[in-house]
Design an enzyme around this catalytic site. Structure first.
Site, PDB file in Angstrom:
ATOM      1  N   CYS A   1      -4.507  -3.122   3.896  1.00  0.00           N
ATOM      2  CA  CYS A   1      -4.246  -2.628   5.246  1.00  0.00           C
ATOM      3  C   CYS A   1      -5.360  -2.968   6.234  1.00  0.00           C
ATOM      4  O   CYS A   1      -5.557  -4.119   6.613  1.00  0.00           O
ATOM      5  CB  CYS A   1      -3.983  -1.128   5.178  1.00  0.00           C
ATOM      6  SG  CYS A   1      -3.211  -0.468   6.691  1.00  0.00           S
TER       7      CYS A   1
ATOM      8  N   GLU B   1       0.845  -1.194   0.000  1.00  0.00           N
ATOM      9  CA  GLU B   1       0.000   0.000   0.000  1.00  0.00           C
ATOM     10  C   GLU B   1       0.886   1.253   0.000  1.00  0.00           C
ATOM     11  O   GLU B   1       1.925   1.298   0.657  1.00  0.00           O
ATOM     12  CB  GLU B   1      -0.880  -0.018   1.251  1.00  0.00           C
ATOM     13  CG  GLU B   1      -1.742   1.206   1.461  1.00  0.00           C
ATOM     14  CD  GLU B   1      -2.370   1.240   2.840  1.00  0.00           C
ATOM     15  OE1 GLU B   1      -3.490   1.749   2.947  1.00  0.00           O
ATOM     16  OE2 GLU B   1      -1.738   0.751   3.807  1.00  0.00           O
TER      17      GLU B   1
ATOM     18  N   LYS C   1      -9.887   0.154  -2.310  1.00  0.00           N
ATOM     19  CA  LYS C   1     -10.132  -0.237  -0.921  1.00  0.00           C
ATOM     20  C   LYS C   1     -11.575   0.052  -0.529  1.00  0.00           C
ATOM     21  O   LYS C   1     -12.064   1.177  -0.670  1.00  0.00           O
ATOM     22  CB  LYS C   1      -9.163   0.508  -0.007  1.00  0.00           C
ATOM     23  CG  LYS C   1      -9.210   0.111   1.452  1.00  0.00           C
ATOM     24  CD  LYS C   1      -8.137   0.865   2.236  1.00  0.00           C
ATOM     25  CE  LYS C   1      -8.091   0.456   3.693  1.00  0.00           C
ATOM     26  NZ  LYS C   1      -7.034   1.196   4.433  1.00  0.00           N
TER      27      LYS C   1
END
Length: 551
Positions: free
Chosen positions: A406, A289, A356
């Site tokens: 994440c 990321e 995301k």
């Protein structure tokens, strides 16, 4: 005649016991006590913490139970979430810890009545309630914050195997059940003797021993669950690039293109090693990321650096990039760049882009920004990230890869959806630079280890600064980096297509246990105080029925 249950602990004793329970749960997580167990965490301390809170709240009023639950929650979460204040100060850290601790206050208020569940099902009721509270914390407010689930402390415990059957909720249930049974054993030993003239001796040791045996059995049960690791769809050679950043902190990307250059440079170095015969050519290269610290679609120099790195290594590269627009919005994105095709081919239609779905609240997006600005000038450091709509699945060199970015690794449904959509391998792209040398990185790595067992998939956990690791489907780490170092992990990873029972069942175990907790709470016996308000004092023989352990 049955013995009488122990009286509720006075607050000067119950309060410290609840705090000790919270600290015990904190110590179970990786990194909490680095000088012990190599920093792996004392996983066996988690059921002890559950037991401590259960004993502390036994026989208490709901109001006192709530206070004890809050003390427990603070003792657990203030140190566990210390990383959240690394660079933004005490106020956000304290607010996050308190918001999460409020769920344990609710649990504490419920525990006294739950321990009076009928048919001596108190330990089961406590177990179900713990799962229900974690389920609520994973969903509200603002999309939830599942960090700190009991299950995430169990990656080195036999209970981890249960993740393949019922996911993280079942692992949490096993820990909570073991703790509740330990509490039942303690309470059995503390029961008062039967009144004088009782024809039989008080049976205290026998139910205590039974509860202890059951606690050990629940803890060990996960070791019996198979964790297959054999390749079902072949293997692929992966290279996970941890390029590092110029500096730790919120300004990790302050030097324009520095983070991107680090990752591209490490990839080109790998390409040279391949050309020289010193390394095998990878089938895929995985960047973390934020590995591109500037938007490559808006900056031609960044685009060239990425495309040249992919061309040099001769393998598709999964890049983590923040894309600007439309308007003031941004998106945290995984892009698959194929040699010779470039960034223009990294589209949703080609299966080479993932946005995301769960940006982190108060970091990537700010709920009620104007309101919270009244309390902190750090509010505007939070971004304005969009929530992606597609399942986290990308095509990397012909392999369906589940992309988890994440914070998303903490959510059961996002990982499960990727596997159900066909992912044969999972990649967790993360950036831990904003949390310094805290425990956040190893806490997150533990989540990836649980996801490997839960899904039956190998997991590549790749960070800008560490900790990065290659994880086999049994949850074992085979290669691992250190924090704030540059490294490239390379190995053959297995591809698997079969699905675990946990993946097939989805949220059903969590919902069933949560519903059971509600049912047992509703049907539990009222406390002695409640009965006396409706009709006088409760005789000792009647009060004995409140005991959570068979006599």
């Amino acid at each position: 005649m049955r013995p009488v249950p122990p009286a509720p602990l006075p607050l000067p004793a119950a309060g410290p016991l609840a705090v000790a329970g919270g600290l015990a749960v904190w110590s179970a997580f990786p990194g909490a006590l680095p000088s012990l167990a190599g920093g792996a965490g004392l996983w066996w301390a988690a059921p002890l913490g559950v037991a401590a809170l259960t004993v502390a709240t036994h026989g208490a009023r709901a109001r006192r139970g709530a206070l004890l639950g809050l003390l427990f929650g603070w003792a657990f979460l203030v140190p566990h979430l210390a990383w959240s204040g690394t660079y933004v100060g005490v106020l956000p850290w304290a607010a996050l810890a308190t918001a999460c601790a409020a769920f344990y206050a609710a649990l504490g208020a419920l525990l006294p009545r739950l321990q009076r569940a009928r048919l001596h099902l108190g330990p089961l009721a406590v177990t179900a309630a713990w799962v229900a509270v974690e389920a609520a914390r994973a969903r509200v407010p603002w999309g939830g914050f599942p960090w700190g689930r009991l299950a995430f402390s169990q990656t080195d415990a036999p209970t981890l195997g249960l993740a393949a059957l019922g996911g993280s909720p079942l692992v949490t249930a096993a820990v909570a059940a073991a703790g509740a049974l330990l509490a039942a054993a303690v309470l059995a030993l503390l029961r008062h003797p039967a009144p004088a003239g009782s024809p039989r001796p008080v049976p205290r040791a026998r139910p205590a021993a039974l509860a202890l045996v059951l606690a050990l059995a629940v803890t060990a049960a996960g070791a019996l669950v198979p964790r297959p690791t054999a390749a079902e769809e072949g293997t692929r050679r992966v290279a996970a690039v941890q390029g590092n950043v110029p500096q730790a902190g919120l300004e990790f990307n302050a030097e324009r293109r520095a983070v991107l250059d680090n990752h591209a440079g490490a990839t080109r170095a790998l390409a040279r090693a391949v050309d020289e015969g010193a390394a095998q050519r990878p089938d895929m290269v995985l960047w973390p990321e934020n590995s591109s610290d500037i938007d490559p679609y808006a900056n031609d120099d960044a685009r060239r650096v990425i495309e040249q790195a992919a061309d040099a290594v001769g393998a598709p590269v999964l890049v983590g990039a923040v894309l600007r627009g439309p308007g003031e919005q941004t998106s945290n994105t995984g892009l698959v760049v194929v040699p010779g095709e470039g960034l223009d081919a990294a589209t949703d239609e080609a299966g080479r882009r993932y946005v995301k779905q769960r940006p982190a609240p108060f970091a990537e997006w700010m709920p009620h920004r104007s309101f919270f600005r009244l309390f902190s000038d750090k509010v505007d450091l939070a971004g304005n990230f969009v929530h992606g709509q597609g399942v986290g699945l990308v095509d990397v060199g012909g392999v369906p890869v589940g992309d988890v970015i994440c914070f998303e690794v903490a959510f059961d449904d996002l990982v499960r959806d990727s596997v159900r959509a066909g992912a044969q391998l999972l990649v967790v792209q993360t950036n831990n630079a904003t949390f310094g040398f805290s425990d956040e990185a190893v806490q997150q790595l533990a989540m990836s280890r649980l996801r490997a067992v839960e899904s039956g998939r190998a997991v590549v956990h790749v960070s800008t600064v560490g900790v990065s690791a290659l994880i086999t489907p049994d949850g074992a780490v085979h290669q691992r980096t250190e924090l704030f170092t540059a490294a490239v992990l390379q190995d053959d990873v297995v591809l698997r297509s079969s699905t675990t029972l946990a993946t097939r069942l989805g949220a059903a175990p969590e919902l069933a246990l949560s519903g059971l907790g509600v049912l047992l709470w509703l049907t539990a016996r009222p406390g002695a105080r409640g009965r006396s308000r409706r009709g006088g004092a409760t005789p000792p023989a009647r009060a004995a029925a409140d005991s959570p352990v068979p006599a």
